[in-house]
Motif scaffolding. Structure first.
Motif, short mmCIF file in Angstrom:
data_model
loop_
_atom_site.label_atom_id
_atom_site.label_comp_id
_atom_site.label_asym_id
_atom_site.label_seq_id
_atom_site.Cartn_x
_atom_site.Cartn_y
_atom_site.Cartn_z
N UNK A 41 44.66 46.84 35.26
CA UNK A 41 43.30 46.79 34.70
C UNK A 41 42.41 47.80 35.41
N UNK A 42 42.55 47.84 36.75
CA UNK A 42 41.74 48.79 37.52
C UNK A 42 42.00 50.21 37.04
N UNK A 43 43.26 50.55 36.86
CA UNK A 43 43.61 51.89 36.38
C UNK A 43 42.99 52.19 35.03
N UNK A 44 43.12 51.24 34.11
CA UNK A 44 42.62 51.56 32.77
C UNK A 44 41.09 51.62 32.74
N UNK A 45 40.43 50.74 33.52
CA UNK A 45 38.96 50.80 33.56
C UNK A 45 38.51 52.13 34.20
#
Ligand code: SF4
Ligand code: FES
Lengths: 218, 264
Positions: A41-45
């Motif tokens: 999630x961190x990567x995509x955000x």
């Protein structure tokens, strides 16, 4: 008209820019906490924030302007305020009538600014170089490893934590104070002050938690 | 009780001042702080020395002329009182008491502990009044309904005695508590509405021109204010000022006569 020369206009401007930065902190924290919960999630955000046109070319310049404005206006006010009493008291018991945090916004603010320098050096400049100077191909998975690697150094982790403590002090006074400056002081203010104090502790503590967590999970 | 006093002595506005030490004995707990200074001055006069000059008038907490920064706080360590209401029982035998004038560039020292607070008068003159028709058809004030809450709040604001403790306590030497009390006492009443715009703009402008610092909401003023004026008044002044700033250009644009004085 005396838009930004009158004391009250400046005070309101300080409050509005401060509140804007408070909101930004909440957004920044929300994204960062995902790095602890779910790196995907961190990567995509992060990828979204780093490549969205509105975020990059509208929100980001506004944010930078907000920081610079808040700092410069704060400095102008501080200089005027110091100039209003050129002969100092030999004995001044500030702690008897006000908090340290409220009297030393310049100190906590300066530490936060110095931290922003380090933070830009760590993340912002490399990011800008990566994207716009070297024009590297997009890689939506690079953010989490980069982040973890930054917190390898105990010194950097320590500096981040220290800055967050000062951020807490700055928010402790500043957040509640901004409502007073905008003229909002009524029967709801007590509850609101409670919330601002909670926020002033919760957000910096959350950032400290993230920094230490990443440091320990190399 | 035996005390050591450290008192700011300064011949005149231009002279360089300094703290001078005076031992004093025989002080009773029932004496007021000013009576203690009277005892000191009697001794000084008997010795042919120059007495310490300090401000006072009513000696019952209503005129606001007694000032004094006592041990780092305006009007001393106790709350909701002026220096003339401070009693020596608040101190212990053997204490050292540092006495300085209220410090602010807008309050220049005249001599020793006396400062010139006429900056407050000028702020007041800039808009702290209401115009009342006195040409024979004056409307009786009691015929204008005012709700109880506003009347009480207005009266509370009006208890400000213009002592300057708020400025003295503030790390920024800001006069916003005083100015806000003077604006509030009218802003809350129907009689004050007519001149509300000019009042807020002109009083704040005068306050700024006098060289007071800017409020940063530390709250020291409301703790030190002998009359319990609160920060609620400053918030009200901020609202009054913001709405006046928005209103003034509009009313100016529509009015026929020249109101440019508002924008000088
Ligand atoms: S607001 Fe309070 S401290 Fe300030 S001048 Fe009025 S009475 Fe004195
Ligand atoms: S002498 Fe009047 S208030 Fe103290």
């Amino acid at each position: 008209m005396a838009i930004l020369t009158s004391s009250i206009a400046r005070k309101v401007a300080m409050a509005l820019s401060g509140l804007f930065l408070v909101l930004f902190l909440a957004q920044h924290f929300t994204i960062n906490i995902t790095s602890v919960i779910d790196p995907e999630t961190f990567n995509s955000l992060s990828h979204f924030m780093g490549h969205n046109f509105v975020v990059q070319f509208i929100a980001q310049p506004i944010l930078i302007f907000g920081v610079v404005f808040h700092f410069i206006m704060g400095l102008i006010l501080e200089i005027r305020n110091r100039g209003a009493r050129s002969i100092k008291y030999q004995s001044f018991k500030g702690n008897n009538n006000s908090t340290w945090a409220s009297r030393n916004m310049l100190i906590s603010g300066a530490v936060i600014l110095a931290f922003l320098g380090l933070h830009f050096y760590d993340f912002w400049f490399p990011e800008i170089v990566h994207k716009y100077v070297e024009s590297n191909p997009m890689d939506p998975t690079r953010y989490y490893p980069d982040l973890v690697q930054k917190f390898e150094s105990p010194v950097r982790t320590g500096l981040y934590c220290l800055a967050f403590v000062l951020l807490a002090l700055h928010l402790w006074h500043g957040f509640a104070s901004s409502f007073q400056s905008m003229g909002w002081n009524n029967k709801y203010s007590k509850g609101l002050r409670g919330f601002t104090k909670f926020y002033a502790i919760f957000i910096p503590l959350g950032f400290i938690f993230i920094a230490i967590y990443l440091h320990l999970n190399q | 009780m035996k005390l050591t006093l450290k008192i700011w002595r300064q011949k005149n506005h231009d002279a360089k001042g300094e703290l001078k030490t005076y031992p004093i004995d025989g002080i009773e707990g029932d004496m007021s702080f000013l009576e203690m200074l009277d005892v000191l001055n009697e001794g000084l006069i008997n010795n042919g020395e120059e007495p310490v000059v300090f401000d006072h008038d009513c000696r019952e907490g209503i005129c606001g002329s007694c000032s004094l920064q006592i041990n780092g706080e305006p009007h001393g360590p106790d709350r909701l009182i002026t220096t003339c209401q401070l009693h020596m029982r608040s101190f212990k035998d053997g204490d050292t008491i540092v006495i300085e004038p209220f410090r602010a560039n807008a309050f220049p020292v005249i001599k020793d502990l006396v400062v010139d607070r006429s900056a407050f008068d000028r702020i007041q003159q800039a808009g702290g009044y209401v115009s009342v028709n006195t040409s024979g058809n004056t409307v009786d004030a009691n015929s204008i309904p005012v709700n109880k809450h506003d009347a009480d709040e207005s009266f509370n604001a009006a208890t400000c005695i213009g002592c300057g403790a708020c400025v003295a306590a503030c790390k920024n030497a800001s006069a916003m508590l005083f100015t806000s009390a003077k604006i509030s006492q009218f802003a809350l009443l129907p009689q004050g509405k007519i001149e509300a715009t000019e009042r807020a703009l002109n009083m704040v402008k005068q306050m700024d021109e006098e060289g007071f610092g800017n409020c940063s909401n530390t709250g020291a003023c409301e703790i030190e204010c002998p009359k319990g004026i609160t920060l609620v008044n400053i918030a009200r002044m901020n609202r009054e000022y913001v709405s006046a700033s928005l209103e003034a250009p509009l009313s100016n644009a529509w009015s026929i006569d020249d109101e440019s004085s508002l924008f000088d």
